[in-house]
Design an enzyme around this catalytic site. Structure first.
Site, short mmCIF file in Angstrom:
data_model
loop_
_atom_site.label_atom_id
_atom_site.label_comp_id
_atom_site.label_asym_id
_atom_site.label_seq_id
_atom_site.Cartn_x
_atom_site.Cartn_y
_atom_site.Cartn_z
N SER A 182 0.79 -1.23 0.00
CA SER A 182 0.00 0.00 0.00
C SER A 182 0.83 1.28 0.00
CB SER A 182 -0.95 0.00 1.19
OG SER A 182 -0.24 -0.21 2.39
N HIS A 210 -5.06 -3.25 -3.07
CA HIS A 210 -4.71 -2.28 -4.12
C HIS A 210 -4.59 -2.90 -5.51
CE1 HIS A 210 -4.19 1.11 -1.44
NE2 HIS A 210 -3.71 0.24 -0.57
N LYS A 239 -11.17 0.77 -2.47
CA LYS A 239 -10.10 1.40 -3.26
C LYS A 239 -10.59 1.53 -4.72
CE LYS A 239 -7.53 1.34 0.51
NZ LYS A 239 -6.76 0.34 1.23
C1 LIG Z 1 -6.70 0.04 2.71
C2 LIG Z 1 -6.17 -1.30 3.03
C3 LIG Z 1 -6.88 -2.17 3.87
C4 LIG Z 1 -8.12 -1.74 4.60
O1 LIG Z 1 -9.22 -1.69 3.78
P1 LIG Z 1 -10.47 -0.80 4.23
O2 LIG Z 1 -11.59 -1.32 3.40
O3 LIG Z 1 -10.12 0.61 3.95
O4 LIG Z 1 -10.68 -1.04 5.68
C5 LIG Z 1 -6.40 -3.43 4.06
N1 LIG Z 1 -5.24 -3.84 3.48
C6 LIG Z 1 -4.53 -3.02 2.69
C7 LIG Z 1 -3.27 -3.53 2.07
C8 LIG Z 1 -4.97 -1.72 2.44
O5 LIG Z 1 -4.25 -0.90 1.70
#
Ligand SMILES: *Cc1c(COP(=O)(O)O)cnc(C)c1O
Length: 392
Positions: A182, A210, A239
């Site tokens: 991320s 991602h 995302k």
């Molecule tokens: C953003 C993210 C999450 C969390 O997801 P949300 O739906 O925002 O809670 C989990 N793992 C990774 C790698 C992320 O980048």
């Protein structure tokens, strides 16, 4: 109120301020997109996870509003009580189809999906092998697990194999990794990880927050891109999918187990049906979204190329996450403030989100950015980089 309570907290926040690690909120006053009204001023946003622009897509918004009128705005209970609707079931079917697994299970978000899986699946006597750069929600899930967690060096297959050799006495081994990291945007070497897992009889859990919507011919994610089928696929709809919700995709047995044992599934109010309907629509757009992904790839290339030309050393990861490593936390904040003055919104990312000495501007680019906007970003990064002696 006890004054010493607030004093104590104030001191702790002051410590953060002294280290350049103080955080504040910014208010967005318009819909997500490349141009957003931030705290009353229009800025070009180069830091959102809305990679394909679907968070503000009319088709997706219409799906949400139609179902909101029909089903209301709250789901009224957990999935196992009154909070299960046809839209939850439909979305799970859709996700399973999209990820090409037997079944899928929704969670309120990706954070809770990771916690729900990691706290329930590995048992006492098991070992979790976790990449050093894994997301905070994976780390927290490991903390809640009764299994022992061992961290391996970031994407380091030699270190991972060493640790697999050292843990042969464990009942079971689980390797857990982000698909696309991320904060660095690099892609986990899942094909090699799967081979190691096979050799040492370990299970593989991939959090593809991602990669989902972005990588692979149909946007199915890192596993499609690298042609692998891990045991557990976790993801988020917040995302590239542009909505809200987390999910786990895998075998029927896995999903049945999680319905019965995952505490973040059992003890949480389910997502609003309207949000599930929006996700269904968004996944439809994604599967047919080759053009959107092509536009994104063009923009990723333009930003990487532009920043390389003016003297930044870029990693070139082919994902929309493009880190501009500054190092010092104060300098990263200064860089972000100067970008802000030049009309660009991209906050500094500092420890503990990234390792010490690796503070950065996490630039993200979307399919919606225009070449003019990208040029404006590159020009600003050149001026600021020279002024702050970041470009070497
Ligand atoms: C953003 C993210 C999450 C969390 O997801 P949300 O739906 O925002 O809670 C989990 N793992 C990774 C790698 C992320 O980048």
């Amino acid at each position: 109120m006890d004054q010493s309570f607030d004093c104590w907290l104030q001191n702790r926040v002051d410590l953060l301020k002294n280290k350049g690690l103080y955080r504040t909120l910014h208010t967005m006053n318009s819909s997500p997109g490349p141009e957003v009204n931030v705290n009353g001023e229009n800025k070009i946003v180069f830091s959102s996870n809305n990679y394909l622009g679907l968070a503000n897509d009319n088709r997706v918004k219409n799906a949400a509003s139609q179902v909101a009128h029909e089903f209301g705005v709250g789901s009224s209970g957990s999935r196992l009580t009154t909070g299960n609707t046809k839209w939850h079931a439909r979305l799970e079917e859709r996700i399973a189809q999209f990820k090409q697994t037997e079944a899928a299970l929704l969670f309120s978000n990706g954070y809770l999906a990771n916690i729900g899986v990691l706290s329930s699946l590995p048992e006492e006597g098991d070992v979790i092998l976790s990449d050093a750069f894994n997301h905070a929600s994976i780390i927290d899930g490991c903390r809640l697990s009764k299994a022992r967690t061992i961290v391996y060096k970031h994407v380091d297959l030699i270190d991972l194999e060493q640790k697999l050799m050292e843990t042969q006495k464990a009942d079971r081994r689980f390797i857990v990794t982000d698909g696309v990291f991320s904060m660095d945007g690099d892609i986990a070497p899942l094909d090699s990880i799967m081979q190691l897992a096979k050799k040492y009889s370990a299970y593989v859990i991939v959090d593809d927050a991602h990669g989902t919507g972005i990588l692979g011919e149909f946007g199915r994610g890192t596993c499609e891109y690298l042609q692998v089928k891990p045991d557990v696929m976790i993801g988020t709809l917040s995302k590239a999918v542009g909505t809200e919700g987390g999910f786990v995709a895998g075998s029927k047995e896995l999903i049945d187990f999680l319905i019965n044992q995952s505490r973040t599934f059992i003890f949480q109010t389910s997502l609003p049906p309207s949000v599930c309907a929006a996700s269904c629509q968004s996944l439809e757009v994604i599967v047919q979204g080759k053009q959107l992904r092509n536009a994104l790839v063009t923009n990723i290339w333009a930003v990487t190329e532009g920043l390389t030309k003016i003297g930044y050393r870029m990693k070139g990861t082919n994902t929309p996450i493009i880190p501009l490593i500054i190092g010092d936390s104060y300098k990263a904040v200064k860089f972000s403030q100067m970008l802000h003055e030049k009309g660009i919104f991209a906050p500094a990312i500092r420890p503990p989100t990234v390792p010490k000495g690796e503070s950065r501007i996490r630039i993200t680019v979307t399919a919606e950015h225009t070449i003019e906007e990208i040029n404006q970003l590159v020009d600003a990064c050149e001026l600021i980089g020279n002024e702050l002696s970041v470009i070497r």
